[in-house]
Design a protein around this motif. Sequence first.
Motif, PDB file in Angstrom:
ATOM      1  N   GLU A  42       0.836  -1.204   0.000  1.00  0.00           N
ATOM      2  CA  GLU A  42       0.000   0.000   0.000  1.00  0.00           C
ATOM      3  C   GLU A  42       0.870   1.253   0.000  1.00  0.00           C
ATOM      4  N   GLU A  43       1.984   1.183   0.712  1.00  0.00           N
ATOM      5  CA  GLU A  43       2.872   2.334   0.812  1.00  0.00           C
ATOM      6  C   GLU A  43       3.591   2.603  -0.507  1.00  0.00           C
ATOM      7  N   LYS A  44       4.123   1.547  -1.122  1.00  0.00           N
ATOM      8  CA  LYS A  44       4.927   1.705  -2.328  1.00  0.00           C
ATOM      9  C   LYS A  44       4.082   1.800  -3.603  1.00  0.00           C
ATOM     10  N   CYS A  45       2.993   1.050  -3.666  1.00  0.00           N
ATOM     11  CA  CYS A  45       2.180   1.005  -4.879  1.00  0.00           C
ATOM     12  C   CYS A  45       0.803   1.591  -4.579  1.00  0.00           C
ATOM     13  N   ALA A  46       0.548   2.719  -5.190  1.00  0.00           N
ATOM     14  CA  ALA A  46      -0.775   3.328  -5.002  1.00  0.00           C
ATOM     15  C   ALA A  46      -1.808   2.501  -5.765  1.00  0.00           C
ATOM     16  N   PRO A  47      -3.066   2.549  -5.346  1.00  0.00           N
ATOM     17  CA  PRO A  47      -4.079   1.787  -6.070  1.00  0.00           C
ATOM     18  C   PRO A  47      -4.185   2.275  -7.518  1.00  0.00           C
ATOM     19  N   LEU A  48      -4.370   1.348  -8.405  1.00  0.00           N
ATOM     20  CA  LEU A  48      -4.364   1.635  -9.829  1.00  0.00           C
ATOM     21  C   LEU A  48      -5.735   2.147 -10.265  1.00  0.00           C
ATOM     22  N   SER A  49      -5.717   3.326 -10.837  1.00  0.00           N
ATOM     23  CA  SER A  49      -6.961   3.874 -11.379  1.00  0.00           C
ATOM     24  C   SER A  49      -6.755   4.056 -12.877  1.00  0.00           C
ATOM     25  N   LEU A  50      -7.521   3.343 -13.645  1.00  0.00           N
ATOM     26  CA  LEU A  50      -7.356   3.408 -15.087  1.00  0.00           C
ATOM     27  C   LEU A  50      -8.030   4.658 -15.637  1.00  0.00           C
ATOM     28  N   PRO A  51      -7.277   5.453 -16.384  1.00  0.00           N
ATOM     29  CA  PRO A  51      -7.855   6.667 -16.971  1.00  0.00           C
ATOM     30  C   PRO A  51      -8.768   6.319 -18.149  1.00  0.00           C
ATOM     31  N   GLY A  52      -9.557   7.291 -18.514  1.00  0.00           N
ATOM     32  CA  GLY A  52     -10.528   7.048 -19.586  1.00  0.00           C
ATOM     33  C   GLY A  52      -9.964   7.284 -20.964  1.00  0.00           C
ATOM     34  N   SER A  53      -9.024   8.207 -21.141  1.00  0.00           N
ATOM     35  CA  SER A  53      -8.547   8.526 -22.491  1.00  0.00           C
ATOM     36  C   SER A  53      -7.294   7.728 -22.818  1.00  0.00           C
ATOM     37  N   VAL A  54      -7.000   7.638 -24.100  1.00  0.00           N
ATOM     38  CA  VAL A  54      -5.839   6.878 -24.583  1.00  0.00           C
ATOM     39  C   VAL A  54      -4.544   7.587 -24.188  1.00  0.00           C
ATOM     40  N   GLN A  55      -4.533   8.910 -24.249  1.00  0.00           N
ATOM     41  CA  GLN A  55      -3.329   9.664 -23.905  1.00  0.00           C
ATOM     42  C   GLN A  55      -2.957   9.470 -22.440  1.00  0.00           C
TER      43      GLN A  55
END
Length: 176
Positions: A42-55
Amino acid sequence: MSEKKMTSSRRHHLKSLILGIARDLMTAEEKRVEEERARYMEEKCAPLSLPGSVQELQDLCKELHQKTDVVDEERYDLTVKVAKSEKEIEDLKIKVQDLIGKFKKPALKKVRMSADTMLQALLGSKHKVSLDLRANLKQVKKEVKEEEKESVGDWRKNIEDKAGMDGRKKMFESEA
């Protein structure tokens, strides 16, 4: 025999108690390690949030690649440091053995090897060395002594010559 021996049932009961306590300690240790691992992640890797756009997704991939590169560099540095430390430890062990003076020589395996192959292994395959020992020896011709052949003749004649005092005198004179 002043000490009292423990009965087998008592010994079995104590052994089972010790094993139960050890099992509880092991499970507690496993839980602690798992919690520590989760906290570290949790400290080293933040939770992954997938963005909506390709860029934004491409930027996220680039960022993850940079992080993996940093982690790989750290891992490589640590492995080199560990290898260097292990080598240093091995050298120190050898020095300690030398100082103590009790060095066990390893058992060597017998290797059947001719002199030519041994020289080739020592000097390398570039040098062609032929170890023909007989080629370097001097040729010696045996000289046959003619005197011995003459003295071998008739034994009766030889005995008659040496008979008496004159014969003994001749024998001593011929040897000297």
